[in-house]
Design a protein around this motif. Structure first.
Motif, PDB file in Angstrom:
ATOM      1  N   GLU A   1      82.737  41.904  37.251  1.00 33.08           N
ATOM      2  CA  GLU A   1      82.695  41.570  38.674  1.00 33.08           C
ATOM      3  C   GLU A   1      83.327  42.685  39.510  1.00 33.08           C
ATOM      4  OE1 GLU A   1      81.186  38.929  39.886  1.00 33.08           O
ATOM      5  OE2 GLU A   1      80.682  38.140  37.879  1.00 33.08           O
ATOM      6  N   HIS A   2      82.868  42.762  40.766  1.00 31.99           N
ATOM      7  CA  HIS A   2      83.417  43.746  41.695  1.00 31.99           C
ATOM      8  C   HIS A   2      83.635  43.057  43.036  1.00 31.99           C
ATOM      9  CE1 HIS A   2      83.793  47.288  44.279  1.00 31.99           C
ATOM     10  NE2 HIS A   2      83.990  47.995  43.183  1.00 31.99           N
ATOM     11  N   ASP A   3      84.842  43.224  43.591  1.00 32.12           N
ATOM     12  CA  ASP A   3      85.214  42.496  44.809  1.00 32.12           C
ATOM     13  C   ASP A   3      84.325  42.830  46.003  1.00 32.12           C
ATOM     14  OD1 ASP A   3      87.245  41.273  43.441  1.00 32.12           O
ATOM     15  OD2 ASP A   3      88.806  42.668  44.125  1.00 32.12           O
ATOM     16  N   GLU A   4      83.789  44.046  46.051  1.00 33.68           N
ATOM     17  CA  GLU A   4      83.053  44.489  47.237  1.00 33.68           C
ATOM     18  C   GLU A   4      81.545  44.322  47.109  1.00 33.68           C
ATOM     19  OE1 GLU A   4      84.229  48.483  48.010  1.00 33.68           O
ATOM     20  OE2 GLU A   4      86.354  47.990  48.265  1.00 33.68           O
ATOM     21  N   LEU A   5      81.091  43.764  46.007  1.00 35.10           N
ATOM     22  CA  LEU A   5      79.657  43.621  45.791  1.00 35.10           C
ATOM     23  C   LEU A   5      79.302  42.177  45.442  1.00 35.10           C
ATOM     24  CD1 LEU A   5      79.013  46.847  43.684  1.00 35.10           C
ATOM     25  CD2 LEU A   5      78.286  46.448  46.042  1.00 35.10           C
ATOM     26  N   PRO A   6      78.101  41.755  45.798  1.00 35.24           N
ATOM     27  CA  PRO A   6      77.722  40.360  45.527  1.00 35.24           C
ATOM     28  C   PRO A   6      77.347  40.112  44.074  1.00 35.24           C
ATOM     29  CG  PRO A   6      75.899  41.519  46.579  1.00 35.24           C
ATOM     30  CD  PRO A   6      77.070  42.467  46.581  1.00 35.24           C
ATOM     31  N   TRP A   7      77.051  41.163  43.336  1.00 31.01           N
ATOM     32  CA  TRP A   7      76.622  41.041  41.943  1.00 31.01           C
ATOM     33  C   TRP A   7      77.512  41.887  41.050  1.00 31.01           C
ATOM     34  CZ3 TRP A   7      71.109  42.588  43.792  1.00 31.01           C
ATOM     35  CH2 TRP A   7      70.519  41.499  44.456  1.00 31.01           C
ATOM     36  N   PRO A   8      77.612  41.541  39.765  1.00 27.89           N
ATOM     37  CA  PRO A   8      78.448  42.327  38.845  1.00 27.89           C
ATOM     38  C   PRO A   8      77.834  43.686  38.528  1.00 27.89           C
ATOM     39  CG  PRO A   8      77.272  40.626  37.653  1.00 27.89           C
ATOM     40  CD  PRO A   8      76.993  40.378  39.105  1.00 27.89           C
ATOM     41  N   LEU A   9      78.694  44.585  38.024  1.00 29.00           N
ATOM     42  CA  LEU A   9      78.296  45.927  37.610  1.00 29.00           C
ATOM     43  C   LEU A   9      78.165  45.989  36.095  1.00 29.00           C
ATOM     44  CD1 LEU A   9      80.934  48.001  39.632  1.00 29.00           C
ATOM     45  CD2 LEU A   9      78.585  47.518  40.338  1.00 29.00           C
ATOM     46  N   SER A  10      77.302  46.836  35.606  1.00 30.91           N
ATOM     47  CA  SER A  10      77.268  47.071  34.167  1.00 30.91           C
ATOM     48  C   SER A  10      78.588  47.687  33.728  1.00 30.91           C
ATOM     49  CB  SER A  10      76.098  47.985  33.788  1.00 30.91           C
ATOM     50  OG  SER A  10      76.158  49.227  34.459  1.00 30.91           O
TER      51      SER A  10
END
Length: 261
Positions: A193-202
């Motif tokens: 997960e990333h606080d600044e994005l709506p979707w997770p990162l690889s």
């Protein structure tokens, strides 16, 4: 190794840029040549930060990149709302957009013209349907459709505004060729997960492997920013190279990874 930015036919310029990115001193190269190389290597904002004397000359190009970034942010927001409303599972952000958040001090130092996401085969069609209903337009090239049929390994969707368009590339696979045995569900399961994005990162390890796979399947004809991604991903604290090598073996891409590293 090939890089598409070689229209700047000055080996010293590329060496100078690599030295600047590595924190060293650049060789004596005309500023005009360095600026052209930074733009063609798609690292203008990064070089402006690391080499302030070039910032004024790079500023007009960086302003255009910032405008694109704002469009991408808006497209992501619309897409995230659409998938949430349709109760479609969140995709995983991969490739350059993931690298920008994982290994750069600011994502503005690594701006692309699209966002690549990975979805499971199970949810691929529902994801495309929800995004089209939200206003995204199909933009997959006819050449890709001819090569891979009406159900290609990725679909390009365009988000069009008065200021232009940006792309959301939806992947059900990370490579077109079936000779690679990428465990896509594993990539989805390891996403962070990333606080600044709506979707997770690889995960950084998967981002490294995907970057290497993309570079190899494009015959290393990639901009300088891709090589910088690799260098920084290798040094990421959450990357265990032994684990990466083992996964590359399972994905049948050991040679591709070796060639990149």
């Amino acid at each position: 190794m090939g890089t598409r930015e070689k229209s700047v036919d000055d080996t010293n310029a590329w060496r100078a840029l690599r030295a600047i990115v590595a924190g060293g001193e650049a060789a004596t190269v005309a500023d005009e040549t360095l600026v052209r190389a930074a733009i063609e290597g798609e690292i203008a904002a990064l070089i402006a930060e690391l080499c302030p004397r070039l910032a004024d000359e790079l500023a007009p190009f960086i302003e255009r990149e910032v405008f694109v970034a704002l469009q991408l942010d808006r497209a992501l927001s619309v897409a995230a709302s659409a998938l949430k409303e349709s109760q479609v599972p969140s995709p995983v952000i991969v490739k350059g957009c993931a690298a920008a958040r994982l290994v750069y001090d600011s994502p503005s130092h690594r701006i692309g013209v699209d966002v690549d996401v990975l979805v499971s085969e199970e949810h691929f069609d529902r994801t495309l349907e929800a995004l089209r209903e939200a206003g995204f337009r199909s933009a997959t090239s006819e050449s890709l459709l001819r090569r891979h049929g009406r159900r290609p390994w990725e679909e390009e969707l365009a988000w069009v505004t008065q200021g232009g368009s940006v792309s959301l590339d939806v992947h059900r696979k990370l490579a077109a060729s079936d000779r690679f045995r990428v465990n896509h569900q594993g990539v989805i399961n390891r996403a962070i997960e990333h606080d600044e994005l709506p979707w997770p990162l690889s995960h950084p390890e998967d981002t490294l492997l995907h970057t290497a796979l993309h570079m190899a399947t494009n015959r290393f004809w990639v901009p300088l920013k891709s090589w910088i991604d690799v260098c920084r991903l290798v040094a990421h604290p959450d990357v265990d190279l032994d684990r990466v090598f083992e996964r590359a073996e399972r994905w049948k891409m050991r040679t591709s990874l070796w060639a990149v590293l």
